[in-house]
Design a protein around this motif. Structure first.
Motif, PDB file in Angstrom:
ATOM      1  N   LEU A 141       0.837  -1.197   0.000  1.00 28.55           N
ATOM      2  CA  LEU A 141       0.000   0.000   0.000  1.00 28.55           C
ATOM      3  C   LEU A 141       0.870   1.244   0.000  1.00 28.55           C
ATOM      4  O   LEU A 141       1.881   1.311   0.700  1.00 28.55           O
ATOM      5  N   THR A 142       0.483   2.229  -0.779  1.00 27.02           N
ATOM      6  CA  THR A 142       1.172   3.513  -0.816  1.00 27.02           C
ATOM      7  C   THR A 142       0.157   4.611  -0.521  1.00 27.02           C
ATOM      8  O   THR A 142      -0.884   4.664  -1.172  1.00 27.02           O
ATOM      9  N   PRO A 143       0.429   5.497   0.454  1.00 30.41           N
ATOM     10  CA  PRO A 143      -0.552   6.507   0.847  1.00 30.41           C
ATOM     11  C   PRO A 143      -0.646   7.656  -0.146  1.00 30.41           C
ATOM     12  O   PRO A 143       0.135   7.751  -1.099  1.00 30.41           O
ATOM     13  N   THR A 144      -1.611   8.528   0.092  1.00 34.63           N
ATOM     14  CA  THR A 144      -1.790   9.706  -0.756  1.00 34.63           C
ATOM     15  C   THR A 144      -2.023  10.926   0.123  1.00 34.63           C
ATOM     16  O   THR A 144      -2.567  10.822   1.217  1.00 34.63           O
ATOM     17  N   GLY A 145      -1.574  12.064  -0.341  1.00 39.20           N
ATOM     18  CA  GLY A 145      -1.775  13.305   0.397  1.00 39.20           C
ATOM     19  C   GLY A 145      -0.577  14.218   0.275  1.00 39.20           C
ATOM     20  O   GLY A 145       0.474  13.845  -0.262  1.00 39.20           O
ATOM     21  N   ALA A 146      -0.733  15.426   0.802  1.00 37.62           N
ATOM     22  CA  ALA A 146       0.339  16.413   0.713  1.00 37.62           C
ATOM     23  C   ALA A 146       1.523  16.055   1.596  1.00 37.62           C
ATOM     24  O   ALA A 146       2.604  16.626   1.448  1.00 37.62           O
ATOM     25  N   TRP A 147       1.349  15.115   2.498  1.00 37.07           N
ATOM     26  CA  TRP A 147       2.395  14.750   3.455  1.00 37.07           C
ATOM     27  C   TRP A 147       3.338  13.677   2.932  1.00 37.07           C
ATOM     28  O   TRP A 147       4.257  13.261   3.633  1.00 37.07           O
ATOM     29  N   CYS A 148       3.131  13.201   1.692  1.00 34.66           N
ATOM     30  CA  CYS A 148       3.969  12.123   1.167  1.00 34.66           C
ATOM     31  C   CYS A 148       4.199  12.322  -0.332  1.00 34.66           C
ATOM     32  O   CYS A 148       3.613  13.199  -0.960  1.00 34.66           O
ATOM     33  N   GLU A 149       5.076  11.494  -0.885  1.00 32.26           N
ATOM     34  CA  GLU A 149       5.333  11.549  -2.321  1.00 32.26           C
ATOM     35  C   GLU A 149       4.127  11.011  -3.093  1.00 32.26           C
ATOM     36  O   GLU A 149       3.320  10.258  -2.563  1.00 32.26           O
ATOM     37  N   ASP A 150       4.026  11.387  -4.349  1.00 29.61           N
ATOM     38  CA  ASP A 150       2.911  10.937  -5.186  1.00 29.61           C
ATOM     39  C   ASP A 150       2.949   9.424  -5.366  1.00 29.61           C
ATOM     40  O   ASP A 150       3.997   8.840  -5.698  1.00 29.61           O
ATOM     41  N   ALA A 151       1.810   8.778  -5.149  1.00 32.46           N
ATOM     42  CA  ALA A 151       1.755   7.317  -5.171  1.00 32.46           C
ATOM     43  C   ALA A 151       1.892   6.743  -6.578  1.00 32.46           C
ATOM     44  O   ALA A 151       2.577   5.734  -6.784  1.00 32.46           O
ATOM     45  N   TRP A 152       1.235   7.352  -7.563  1.00 33.84           N
ATOM     46  CA  TRP A 152       1.304   6.839  -8.934  1.00 33.84           C
ATOM     47  C   TRP A 152       2.740   6.825  -9.445  1.00 33.84           C
ATOM     48  O   TRP A 152       3.236   5.812  -9.950  1.00 33.84           O
ATOM     49  N   LEU A 153       3.411   7.957  -9.316  1.00 32.10           N
ATOM     50  CA  LEU A 153       4.754   8.076  -9.862  1.00 32.10           C
ATOM     51  C   LEU A 153       5.743   7.191  -9.106  1.00 32.10           C
ATOM     52  O   LEU A 153       6.584   6.518  -9.715  1.00 32.10           O
ATOM     53  N   SER A 154       5.649   7.201  -7.782  1.00 34.52           N
ATOM     54  CA  SER A 154       6.598   6.423  -6.984  1.00 34.52           C
ATOM     55  C   SER A 154       6.500   4.933  -7.298  1.00 34.52           C
ATOM     56  O   SER A 154       7.510   4.259  -7.523  1.00 34.52           O
ATOM     57  N   THR A 155       5.286   4.415  -7.313  1.00 34.44           N
ATOM     58  CA  THR A 155       5.140   2.981  -7.532  1.00 34.44           C
ATOM     59  C   THR A 155       5.443   2.588  -8.976  1.00 34.44           C
ATOM     60  O   THR A 155       5.956   1.494  -9.220  1.00 34.44           O
ATOM     61  N   ALA A 156       5.132   3.457  -9.933  1.00 37.83           N
ATOM     62  CA  ALA A 156       5.468   3.156 -11.327  1.00 37.83           C
ATOM     63  C   ALA A 156       6.968   2.951 -11.474  1.00 37.83           C
ATOM     64  O   ALA A 156       7.428   2.055 -12.203  1.00 37.83           O
ATOM     65  N   MET A 157       7.749   3.772 -10.767  1.00 30.92           N
ATOM     66  CA  MET A 157       9.201   3.607 -10.808  1.00 30.92           C
ATOM     67  C   MET A 157       9.636   2.316 -10.132  1.00 30.92           C
ATOM     68  O   MET A 157      10.572   1.647 -10.582  1.00 30.92           O
ATOM     69  N   LEU A 158       8.949   1.944  -9.066  1.00 25.79           N
ATOM     70  CA  LEU A 158       9.334   0.752  -8.317  1.00 25.79           C
ATOM     71  C   LEU A 158       8.986  -0.542  -9.042  1.00 25.79           C
ATOM     72  O   LEU A 158       9.509  -1.606  -8.690  1.00 25.79           O
ATOM     73  N   THR A 159       8.126  -0.493 -10.038  1.00 30.32           N
ATOM     74  CA  THR A 159       7.873  -1.705 -10.823  1.00 30.32           C
ATOM     75  C   THR A 159       9.133  -2.164 -11.547  1.00 30.32           C
ATOM     76  O   THR A 159       9.256  -3.337 -11.901  1.00 30.32           O
ATOM     77  N   GLU A 160      10.071  -1.255 -11.742  1.00 27.47           N
ATOM     78  CA  GLU A 160      11.304  -1.597 -12.457  1.00 27.47           C
ATOM     79  C   GLU A 160      12.304  -2.332 -11.568  1.00 27.47           C
ATOM     80  O   GLU A 160      13.267  -2.921 -12.077  1.00 27.47           O
ATOM     81  N   VAL A 161      12.121  -2.266 -10.258  1.00 27.68           N
ATOM     82  CA  VAL A 161      13.077  -2.940  -9.371  1.00 27.68           C
ATOM     83  C   VAL A 161      12.427  -4.121  -8.656  1.00 27.68           C
ATOM     84  O   VAL A 161      13.015  -4.695  -7.745  1.00 27.68           O
ATOM     85  N   THR A 162      11.209  -4.472  -9.043  1.00 25.35           N
ATOM     86  CA  THR A 162      10.510  -5.636  -8.506  1.00 25.35           C
ATOM     87  C   THR A 162       9.994  -6.469  -9.671  1.00 25.35           C
ATOM     88  O   THR A 162       9.957  -6.010 -10.818  1.00 25.35           O
ATOM     89  N   GLU A 163       9.572  -7.697  -9.367  1.00 24.30           N
ATOM     90  CA  GLU A 163       9.113  -8.583 -10.432  1.00 24.30           C
ATOM     91  C   GLU A 163       7.655  -9.001 -10.273  1.00 24.30           C
ATOM     92  O   GLU A 163       6.920  -9.074 -11.251  1.00 24.30           O
ATOM     93  N   ARG A 164       7.264  -9.287  -9.042  1.00 20.44           N
ATOM     94  CA  ARG A 164       5.925  -9.825  -8.798  1.00 20.44           C
ATOM     95  C   ARG A 164       5.053  -8.915  -7.967  1.00 20.44           C
ATOM     96  O   ARG A 164       3.827  -8.909  -8.111  1.00 20.44           O
ATOM     97  N   LEU A 165       5.649  -8.123  -7.066  1.00 18.30           N
ATOM     98  CA  LEU A 165       4.907  -7.340  -6.088  1.00 18.30           C
ATOM     99  C   LEU A 165       3.899  -6.409  -6.760  1.00 18.30           C
ATOM    100  O   LEU A 165       4.223  -5.694  -7.706  1.00 18.30           O
ATOM    101  N   LYS A 166       2.670  -6.424  -6.235  1.00 22.56           N
ATOM    102  CA  LYS A 166       1.647  -5.499  -6.714  1.00 22.56           C
ATOM    103  C   LYS A 166       1.693  -4.220  -5.889  1.00 22.56           C
ATOM    104  O   LYS A 166       2.207  -4.210  -4.775  1.00 22.56           O
ATOM    105  N   PHE A 167       1.132  -3.153  -6.421  1.00 19.77           N
ATOM    106  CA  PHE A 167       1.148  -1.866  -5.732  1.00 19.77           C
ATOM    107  C   PHE A 167      -0.279  -1.371  -5.543  1.00 19.77           C
ATOM    108  O   PHE A 167      -1.009  -1.173  -6.515  1.00 19.77           O
ATOM    109  N   LEU A 168      -0.648  -1.242  -4.273  1.00 14.95           N
ATOM    110  CA  LEU A 168      -1.978  -0.764  -3.896  1.00 14.95           C
ATOM    111  C   LEU A 168      -1.906   0.753  -3.816  1.00 14.95           C
ATOM    112  O   LEU A 168      -1.560   1.324  -2.780  1.00 14.95           O
ATOM    113  N   VAL A 169      -2.206   1.404  -4.919  1.00 19.77           N
ATOM    114  CA  VAL A 169      -2.015   2.845  -5.076  1.00 19.77           C
ATOM    115  C   VAL A 169      -3.236   3.595  -4.548  1.00 19.77           C
ATOM    116  O   VAL A 169      -4.352   3.433  -5.059  1.00 19.77           O
TER     117      VAL A 169
END
Length: 380
Positions: free
Chosen positions: A57-85
Protein backbone atom coordinates in the motif's frame (compact mmCIF):
# COMPACT_ATOMS: atom_id res chain seq x y z
CA UNK A 1 -8.61 -19.78 0.24
CA UNK A 2 -5.21 -18.69 1.65
CA UNK A 3 -4.97 -15.31 3.31
CA UNK A 4 -3.36 -12.42 1.44
CA UNK A 5 -0.82 -10.10 3.08
CA UNK A 6 0.30 -6.68 1.86
CA UNK A 7 3.04 -4.47 3.25
CA UNK A 8 3.33 -0.65 3.23
CA UNK A 9 5.63 1.86 1.53
CA UNK A 10 6.37 4.91 3.74
CA UNK A 11 6.60 7.52 1.01
CA UNK A 12 6.90 10.24 3.67
CA UNK A 13 10.06 8.78 5.26
CA UNK A 14 10.83 6.11 7.80
CA UNK A 15 12.32 5.89 11.27
CA UNK A 16 13.12 3.60 14.19
CA UNK A 17 10.43 5.54 16.03
CA UNK A 18 6.73 6.13 15.35
CA UNK A 19 6.16 8.41 12.39
CA UNK A 20 3.20 10.75 12.75
CA UNK A 21 1.19 12.33 9.97
CA UNK A 22 -1.87 11.92 7.81
CA UNK A 23 -5.44 13.19 7.97
CA UNK A 24 -4.30 16.77 7.73
CA UNK A 25 -1.52 16.34 10.32
CA UNK A 26 2.02 17.10 9.17
CA UNK A 27 4.61 14.34 9.21
CA UNK A 28 6.78 14.28 12.32
CA UNK A 29 9.71 12.21 13.61
CA UNK A 30 10.78 10.65 10.29
CA UNK A 31 12.17 13.76 8.65
CA UNK A 32 15.77 13.06 7.77
CA UNK A 33 15.99 9.69 9.55
CA UNK A 34 15.32 7.64 6.43
CA UNK A 35 14.15 9.86 3.58
CA UNK A 36 11.70 8.31 1.13
CA UNK A 37 14.25 7.89 -1.63
CA UNK A 38 13.60 5.54 -4.50
CA UNK A 39 16.56 3.45 -3.33
CA UNK A 40 15.15 2.98 0.17
CA UNK A 41 11.58 2.37 -0.99
CA UNK A 42 13.03 -0.14 -3.43
CA UNK A 43 14.72 -1.96 -0.55
CA UNK A 44 11.38 -2.28 1.22
CA UNK A 45 9.54 -3.34 -1.93
CA UNK A 46 12.09 -6.01 -2.86
CA UNK A 47 12.13 -7.34 0.70
CA UNK A 48 8.33 -7.49 0.84
CA UNK A 49 8.31 -9.37 -2.46
CA UNK A 50 10.94 -11.85 -1.29
CA UNK A 51 9.17 -12.47 2.03
CA UNK A 52 5.84 -13.30 0.40
CA UNK A 53 3.72 -10.16 0.58
CA UNK A 54 1.27 -9.91 -2.30
CA UNK A 55 1.39 -6.12 -2.62
CA UNK A 56 2.32 -2.86 -0.93
CA UNK A 57 0.00 0.00 0.00
CA UNK A 58 1.17 3.51 -0.82
CA UNK A 59 -0.55 6.51 0.85
CA UNK A 60 -1.79 9.71 -0.76
CA UNK A 61 -1.78 13.31 0.40
CA UNK A 62 0.34 16.41 0.71
CA UNK A 63 2.39 14.75 3.46
CA UNK A 64 3.97 12.12 1.17
CA UNK A 65 5.33 11.55 -2.32
CA UNK A 66 2.91 10.94 -5.19
CA UNK A 67 1.76 7.32 -5.17
CA UNK A 68 1.30 6.84 -8.93
CA UNK A 69 4.75 8.08 -9.86
CA UNK A 70 6.60 6.42 -6.98
CA UNK A 71 5.14 2.98 -7.53
CA UNK A 72 5.47 3.16 -11.33
CA UNK A 73 9.20 3.61 -10.81
CA UNK A 74 9.33 0.75 -8.32
CA UNK A 75 7.87 -1.71 -10.82
CA UNK A 76 11.30 -1.60 -12.46
CA UNK A 77 13.08 -2.94 -9.37
CA UNK A 78 10.51 -5.64 -8.51
CA UNK A 79 9.11 -8.58 -10.43
CA UNK A 80 5.93 -9.82 -8.80
CA UNK A 81 4.91 -7.34 -6.09
CA UNK A 82 1.65 -5.50 -6.71
CA UNK A 83 1.15 -1.87 -5.73
CA UNK A 84 -1.98 -0.76 -3.90
CA UNK A 85 -2.01 2.85 -5.08
CA UNK A 86 -4.10 5.25 -3.02
CA UNK A 87 -5.70 7.99 -5.09
CA UNK A 88 -8.43 10.58 -4.70
CA UNK A 89 -11.21 10.73 -7.29
CA UNK A 90 -12.03 14.27 -8.26
CA UNK A 91 -8.42 15.41 -8.55
CA UNK A 92 -8.33 13.99 -12.08
CA UNK A 93 -10.98 13.10 -14.64
CA UNK A 94 -12.40 9.56 -14.59
CA UNK A 95 -11.38 9.05 -18.22
CA UNK A 96 -7.78 9.99 -17.45
CA UNK A 97 -7.82 7.84 -14.30
CA UNK A 98 -9.11 4.84 -16.27
CA UNK A 99 -6.46 5.43 -18.95
CA UNK A 100 -3.66 5.72 -16.38
CA UNK A 101 -4.73 2.46 -14.78
CA UNK A 102 -4.81 0.70 -18.15
CA UNK A 103 -1.33 1.99 -19.01
CA UNK A 104 -0.03 0.95 -15.60
CA UNK A 105 -1.36 -2.57 -16.07
CA UNK A 106 0.29 -2.98 -19.47
CA UNK A 107 3.69 -1.66 -18.41
CA UNK A 108 3.76 -3.43 -15.03
CA UNK A 109 2.40 -6.78 -16.11
CA UNK A 110 -0.90 -6.32 -14.28
CA UNK A 111 0.46 -5.24 -10.89
CA UNK A 112 -1.86 -2.33 -10.08
CA UNK A 113 -4.45 -2.34 -7.27
CA UNK A 114 -6.42 0.83 -6.52
CA UNK A 115 -7.24 2.17 -3.06
CA UNK A 116 -9.92 4.83 -3.49
CA UNK A 117 -9.62 7.63 -0.92
CA UNK A 118 -12.32 10.29 -0.97
CA UNK A 119 -10.40 12.59 1.38
CA UNK A 120 -11.35 12.96 5.03
CA UNK A 121 -10.30 16.57 5.60
CA UNK A 122 -11.88 19.47 3.69
CA UNK A 123 -9.01 21.84 4.42
CA UNK A 124 -6.54 19.44 2.81
CA UNK A 125 -8.85 18.89 -0.18
CA UNK A 126 -9.12 22.64 -0.71
CA UNK A 127 -5.34 22.82 -1.03
CA UNK A 128 -5.76 20.61 -4.11
CA UNK A 129 -8.54 22.81 -5.48
CA UNK A 130 -11.39 20.58 -4.30
CA UNK A 131 -14.13 22.50 -2.47
CA UNK A 132 -16.79 19.80 -2.08
CA UNK A 133 -17.88 18.81 1.42
CA UNK A 134 -17.60 15.25 2.70
CA UNK A 135 -20.99 14.09 1.42
CA UNK A 136 -20.28 15.65 -1.95
CA UNK A 137 -16.94 13.85 -2.18
CA UNK A 138 -18.62 10.48 -1.65
CA UNK A 139 -21.30 11.29 -4.24
CA UNK A 140 -18.57 12.25 -6.69
CA UNK A 141 -16.63 9.05 -5.95
CA UNK A 142 -19.75 7.05 -6.83
CA UNK A 143 -20.07 8.80 -10.20
CA UNK A 144 -16.33 8.62 -10.83
CA UNK A 145 -16.20 4.87 -10.26
CA UNK A 146 -19.30 4.31 -12.38
CA UNK A 147 -17.57 5.95 -15.34
CA UNK A 148 -14.22 4.25 -14.71
CA UNK A 149 -15.72 0.77 -14.46
CA UNK A 150 -17.78 1.36 -17.60
CA UNK A 151 -14.64 2.38 -19.49
CA UNK A 152 -12.75 -0.66 -18.21
CA UNK A 153 -15.52 -2.83 -19.66
CA UNK A 154 -14.78 -1.31 -23.05
CA UNK A 155 -17.94 0.79 -23.19
CA UNK A 156 -18.31 4.18 -24.82
CA UNK A 157 -19.59 6.44 -22.06
CA UNK A 158 -21.86 9.45 -22.07
CA UNK A 159 -22.58 10.45 -18.49
CA UNK A 160 -23.93 13.60 -16.89
CA UNK A 161 -24.10 13.50 -13.11
CA UNK A 162 -24.09 16.06 -10.35
CA UNK A 163 -20.29 16.09 -10.17
CA UNK A 164 -18.98 14.15 -13.19
CA UNK A 165 -19.72 14.73 -16.85
CA UNK A 166 -18.14 13.03 -19.87
CA UNK A 167 -19.17 12.73 -23.51
CA UNK A 168 -17.96 10.06 -25.90
CA UNK A 169 -15.43 8.72 -23.40
CA UNK A 170 -13.73 5.46 -24.29
CA UNK A 171 -10.40 3.70 -23.99
CA UNK A 172 -8.37 2.58 -26.96
CA UNK A 173 -7.09 -0.34 -24.88
CA UNK A 174 -8.76 -1.62 -21.72
CA UNK A 175 -6.71 -2.86 -18.73
CA UNK A 176 -5.90 -6.54 -18.48
CA UNK A 177 -6.46 -7.54 -15.78
CA UNK A 178 -8.92 -4.94 -14.55
CA UNK A 179 -7.46 -3.45 -11.33
CA UNK A 180 -9.25 -4.44 -8.15
CA UNK A 181 -10.77 -1.53 -6.23
CA UNK A 182 -10.17 -1.25 -2.48
CA UNK A 183 -12.40 1.09 -0.51
CA UNK A 184 -12.82 1.95 3.16
CA UNK A 185 -14.91 4.24 5.31
CA UNK A 186 -17.20 4.04 8.32
CA UNK A 187 -19.88 6.62 7.54
CA UNK A 188 -23.24 5.79 5.90
CA UNK A 189 -22.10 7.57 2.72
CA UNK A 190 -18.91 5.52 2.63
CA UNK A 191 -20.78 2.27 3.13
CA UNK A 192 -23.08 2.94 0.20
CA UNK A 193 -20.19 3.60 -2.20
CA UNK A 194 -18.15 0.68 -0.91
CA UNK A 195 -21.06 -1.73 -1.30
CA UNK A 196 -21.61 -0.61 -4.88
CA UNK A 197 -18.03 -0.45 -6.17
CA UNK A 198 -15.43 -2.13 -3.94
CA UNK A 199 -13.83 -5.48 -4.68
CA UNK A 200 -12.22 -5.35 -1.23
CA UNK A 201 -13.65 -3.37 1.69
CA UNK A 202 -10.89 -2.22 4.05
CA UNK A 203 -11.36 -1.43 7.73
CA UNK A 204 -8.87 -0.06 10.22
CA UNK A 205 -7.80 -2.27 13.11
CA UNK A 206 -10.58 -2.17 15.66
CA UNK A 207 -11.28 -4.99 18.16
CA UNK A 208 -12.80 -8.10 16.53
CA UNK A 209 -16.38 -7.43 17.67
CA UNK A 210 -16.35 -4.00 16.02
CA UNK A 211 -14.80 -5.42 12.87
CA UNK A 212 -17.47 -8.11 12.75
CA UNK A 213 -20.16 -5.40 12.89
CA UNK A 214 -18.57 -3.60 9.94
CA UNK A 215 -18.33 -6.76 7.88
CA UNK A 216 -22.01 -7.56 8.50
CA UNK A 217 -22.94 -3.97 7.62
CA UNK A 218 -21.13 -3.96 4.28
CA UNK A 219 -22.25 -7.50 3.43
CA UNK A 220 -25.86 -6.42 3.88
CA UNK A 221 -25.45 -3.29 1.75
CA UNK A 222 -23.56 -5.19 -0.95
CA UNK A 223 -26.19 -7.92 -1.08
CA UNK A 224 -28.75 -5.28 -2.00
CA UNK A 225 -26.52 -4.49 -4.99
CA UNK A 226 -26.11 -8.17 -5.85
CA UNK A 227 -22.43 -8.03 -4.94
CA UNK A 228 -20.11 -10.01 -2.63
CA UNK A 229 -16.91 -8.06 -1.87
CA UNK A 230 -13.96 -9.44 0.01
CA UNK A 231 -12.78 -7.88 3.27
CA UNK A 232 -9.44 -6.65 4.52
CA UNK A 233 -7.95 -4.91 7.55
CA UNK A 234 -5.20 -2.29 7.94
CA UNK A 235 -2.91 -2.79 10.93
CA UNK A 236 0.61 -2.09 12.17
CA UNK A 237 2.58 -4.94 13.68
CA UNK A 238 5.29 -5.53 16.28
CA UNK A 239 6.14 -9.23 16.24
CA UNK A 240 9.11 -10.75 18.11
CA UNK A 241 10.41 -14.12 19.26
CA UNK A 242 8.80 -13.59 22.67
CA UNK A 243 5.88 -11.55 23.93
CA UNK A 244 8.18 -9.71 26.36
CA UNK A 245 10.43 -8.56 23.53
CA UNK A 246 7.47 -7.29 21.50
CA UNK A 247 5.95 -5.30 24.36
CA UNK A 248 9.37 -3.91 25.25
CA UNK A 249 9.57 -2.55 21.71
CA UNK A 250 6.09 -1.04 22.03
CA UNK A 251 7.16 0.64 25.28
CA UNK A 252 10.31 1.96 23.61
CA UNK A 253 8.24 3.57 20.87
CA UNK A 254 5.81 5.02 23.41
CA UNK A 255 8.53 6.36 25.71
CA UNK A 256 10.06 8.26 22.81
CA UNK A 257 6.88 10.27 22.22
CA UNK A 258 6.86 13.85 23.45
CA UNK A 259 3.62 14.55 25.40
CA UNK A 260 3.42 17.95 23.71
CA UNK A 261 3.54 16.25 20.31
CA UNK A 262 0.79 13.84 21.32
CA UNK A 263 -1.38 16.71 22.49
CA UNK A 264 -0.79 18.68 19.29
CA UNK A 265 -1.54 15.72 17.03
CA UNK A 266 -4.65 14.73 18.98
CA UNK A 267 -5.92 18.30 18.81
CA UNK A 268 -5.55 18.23 15.04
CA UNK A 269 -7.09 14.78 14.61
CA UNK A 270 -10.07 15.71 16.80
CA UNK A 271 -11.12 18.13 14.05
CA UNK A 272 -11.18 15.35 11.46
CA UNK A 273 -14.36 14.85 9.45
CA UNK A 274 -13.62 11.13 9.13
CA UNK A 275 -15.90 8.73 11.03
CA UNK A 276 -13.15 6.12 10.89
CA UNK A 277 -10.71 8.58 12.46
CA UNK A 278 -13.21 9.33 15.22
CA UNK A 279 -13.45 5.62 15.97
CA UNK A 280 -9.65 5.39 16.11
CA UNK A 281 -9.47 8.26 18.60
CA UNK A 282 -12.06 6.61 20.82
CA UNK A 283 -9.80 3.59 21.27
CA UNK A 284 -7.25 5.52 23.34
CA UNK A 285 -8.90 8.86 24.17
CA UNK A 286 -5.57 10.64 23.77
CA UNK A 287 -4.19 8.90 26.87
CA UNK A 288 -0.94 6.95 27.00
CA UNK A 289 -2.06 4.30 29.50
CA UNK A 290 -4.28 1.25 29.01
CA UNK A 291 -3.36 1.08 25.33
CA UNK A 292 -3.86 -2.68 24.98
CA UNK A 293 -7.51 -2.41 24.00
CA UNK A 294 -7.86 -6.13 23.19
CA UNK A 295 -5.38 -8.98 23.65
CA UNK A 296 -2.32 -8.12 21.52
CA UNK A 297 -4.08 -5.07 19.98
CA UNK A 298 -2.24 -1.85 20.89
CA UNK A 299 -3.60 1.65 20.19
CA UNK A 300 -0.33 3.50 20.74
CA UNK A 301 0.34 4.28 17.09
CA UNK A 302 -2.80 6.41 16.91
CA UNK A 303 -1.42 8.85 19.47
CA UNK A 304 0.69 10.51 16.79
CA UNK A 305 -0.57 9.10 13.49
CA UNK A 306 -3.75 9.76 11.59
CA UNK A 307 -5.58 6.91 9.91
CA UNK A 308 -4.73 3.37 10.97
CA UNK A 309 -3.67 3.67 14.60
CA UNK A 310 -3.49 0.16 16.06
CA UNK A 311 -0.85 -2.54 16.03
CA UNK A 312 -0.74 -6.26 16.68
CA UNK A 313 1.88 -6.73 19.40
CA UNK A 314 3.18 -10.04 20.70
CA UNK A 315 5.19 -13.14 20.00
CA UNK A 316 5.02 -14.58 16.52
CA UNK A 317 2.62 -17.23 17.79
CA UNK A 318 0.38 -14.63 19.46
CA UNK A 319 0.27 -12.41 16.39
CA UNK A 320 -0.54 -15.42 14.22
CA UNK A 321 -3.35 -16.34 16.61
CA UNK A 322 -4.86 -12.85 16.42
CA UNK A 323 -4.68 -12.96 12.62
CA UNK A 324 -6.42 -16.32 12.69
CA UNK A 325 -9.11 -14.81 14.94
CA UNK A 326 -9.66 -11.90 12.54
CA UNK A 327 -9.69 -14.26 9.56
CA UNK A 328 -12.47 -16.27 11.20
CA UNK A 329 -14.64 -13.14 11.03
CA UNK A 330 -14.40 -13.17 7.23
CA UNK A 331 -11.26 -11.12 6.57
CA UNK A 332 -9.26 -12.26 3.55
CA UNK A 333 -6.56 -9.59 3.30
CA UNK A 334 -4.22 -7.95 5.80
CA UNK A 335 -2.44 -4.68 5.00
CA UNK A 336 0.40 -4.35 7.50
CA UNK A 337 3.25 -2.01 8.40
CA UNK A 338 5.79 -1.39 11.14
CA UNK A 339 8.60 0.93 12.19
CA UNK A 340 11.04 0.78 10.59
CA UNK A 341 9.29 -0.75 7.61
CA UNK A 342 12.32 -2.62 6.29
CA UNK A 343 13.24 -4.47 9.48
CA UNK A 344 9.67 -5.04 10.63
CA UNK A 345 8.82 -6.70 7.32
CA UNK A 346 11.45 -9.33 8.13
CA UNK A 347 10.27 -9.82 11.71
CA UNK A 348 6.76 -10.56 10.45
CA UNK A 349 7.72 -12.33 7.24
CA UNK A 350 10.19 -14.69 8.87
CA UNK A 351 8.37 -15.07 12.19
CA UNK A 352 4.61 -15.08 11.56
CA UNK A 353 4.08 -16.14 7.96
CA UNK A 354 5.73 -19.58 8.43
CA UNK A 355 3.35 -20.27 11.32
CA UNK A 356 0.35 -19.38 9.17
CA UNK A 357 1.77 -21.51 6.36
CA UNK A 358 1.99 -24.53 8.64
CA UNK A 359 -1.65 -23.96 9.60
CA UNK A 360 -2.63 -23.91 5.92
CA UNK A 361 -3.70 -20.26 6.14
CA UNK A 362 -1.04 -18.77 3.87
CA UNK A 363 1.01 -19.69 0.85
CA UNK A 364 3.88 -17.71 -0.66
CA UNK A 365 2.47 -16.06 -3.82
CA UNK A 366 5.76 -16.68 -5.63
CA UNK A 367 5.81 -20.40 -4.86
CA UNK A 368 5.18 -22.80 -7.74
CA UNK A 369 1.73 -24.28 -7.94
CA UNK A 370 1.54 -27.70 -6.24
CA UNK A 371 1.60 -30.56 -8.66
CA UNK A 372 -1.25 -33.01 -8.26
CA UNK A 373 -0.10 -36.53 -7.46
CA UNK A 374 -0.40 -38.87 -10.42
CA UNK A 375 -1.10 -42.54 -10.13
CA UNK A 376 1.73 -44.79 -11.29
CA UNK A 377 0.50 -47.67 -13.44
CA UNK A 378 1.12 -51.08 -11.86
CA UNK A 379 2.86 -53.50 -14.15
CA UNK A 380 2.58 -57.21 -13.44
Amino acid sequence: MPLTFHWFLPTYGDSRYLVGGGHGVKTSTAGGARPATLAYLGQIARSAEQLGFEGALTPTGAWCEDAWLSTAMLTEVTERLKFLVAFRPGLLSPTLGAQMAATYQRHSGGRLLLNVVTGGESHEQRAYGDFLDKEGRYARADEFLHVVRSLWRGERVDFSGEHVRVEGAELTRTPDPVPEVYFGGSSPAAGAVAAKHSDVYLTWGEPPAKVAEKIAWIKSLAAEQGRTPRFGIRLHVISRDTSEQAWAEARRLLDALDPATIEQVQRGLSRSESEGQRRMLELHGGKSDDLEIYPNLWAGVGLVRGGAGTALVGSHEEVAARIEEYAALGLDEFVLSGHPHLEEAYWFGEGVLPILERKGLWRHPGAPEPVAAQAIPFAE
